[in-house]
Design an enzyme around this catalytic site. Sequence first.
Site, PDB file in Angstrom:
ATOM      1  N   TYR A  54       0.827  -1.209   0.000  1.00  0.00           N
ATOM      2  CA  TYR A  54       0.000   0.000   0.000  1.00  0.00           C
ATOM      3  C   TYR A  54       0.856   1.252   0.000  1.00  0.00           C
ATOM      4  O   TYR A  54       2.059   1.209   0.273  1.00  0.00           O
ATOM      5  CB  TYR A  54      -0.973   0.005   1.195  1.00  0.00           C
ATOM      6  CG  TYR A  54      -0.332   0.291   2.532  1.00  0.00           C
ATOM      7  CD1 TYR A  54      -0.298   1.591   3.041  1.00  0.00           C
ATOM      8  CD2 TYR A  54       0.227  -0.723   3.297  1.00  0.00           C
ATOM      9  CE1 TYR A  54       0.280   1.856   4.269  1.00  0.00           C
ATOM     10  CE2 TYR A  54       0.798  -0.463   4.522  1.00  0.00           C
ATOM     11  CZ  TYR A  54       0.825   0.831   5.008  1.00  0.00           C
ATOM     12  OH  TYR A  54       1.405   1.100   6.224  1.00  0.00           O
ATOM     13  N   CYS A  55       0.214   2.365  -0.313  1.00  0.00           N
ATOM     14  CA  CYS A  55       0.861   3.671  -0.291  1.00  0.00           C
ATOM     15  C   CYS A  55      -0.158   4.682   0.233  1.00  0.00           C
ATOM     16  O   CYS A  55      -0.923   4.372   1.138  1.00  0.00           O
ATOM     17  CB  CYS A  55       1.399   4.039  -1.676  1.00  0.00           C
ATOM     18  SG  CYS A  55       0.152   4.099  -2.966  1.00  0.00           S
ATOM     19  N   ARG A  56      -0.225   5.847  -0.354  1.00  0.00           N
ATOM     20  CA  ARG A  56      -1.195   6.853   0.088  1.00  0.00           C
ATOM     21  C   ARG A  56      -2.511   6.697  -0.655  1.00  0.00           C
ATOM     22  O   ARG A  56      -3.572   6.683  -0.054  1.00  0.00           O
ATOM     23  CB  ARG A  56      -0.637   8.262  -0.117  1.00  0.00           C
ATOM     24  CG  ARG A  56      -1.570   9.349   0.367  1.00  0.00           C
ATOM     25  CD  ARG A  56      -0.923  10.732   0.250  1.00  0.00           C
ATOM     26  NE  ARG A  56      -1.801  11.745   0.795  1.00  0.00           N
ATOM     27  CZ  ARG A  56      -2.690  12.415   0.085  1.00  0.00           C
ATOM     28  NH1 ARG A  56      -2.813  12.186  -1.208  1.00  0.00           N
ATOM     29  NH2 ARG A  56      -3.454  13.320   0.654  1.00  0.00           N
TER      30      ARG A  56
END
Length: 107
Positions: free
Chosen positions: A64-66
């Site tokens: 995941y990231c933002r």
Amino acid sequence: MNQRIDPAAAVRLLDAGKAHAVDVREPDEYRAGHIPGALLLPLGEVKARAAQMMPDKNAPWLVYCRTGRRSAQAIAWLEQMGYTNLYNLGGILNWPYEVEGDFEGRF
């Protein structure tokens, strides 16, 4: 295998110890808030450090990231490196569960 996973399914896997979360944001973003127990592997370091940080290429990894853009890029690179059990969790902005961090910054 690369597939999307929703937060409810992801938290079940994480709580059961059946997967590991990998945060591909930058260190300051990670410090501001991250999924508990998530490994920090910034996108720019994926190619150089994945083998060290994620030694089991067949384990389930929740990336995941933002917002989901960097996680998609990281997954593409990880697939090229031979990882076989990848899930794109998308962005932490859509994570409705507990997060750890200093919360001084913004996701």
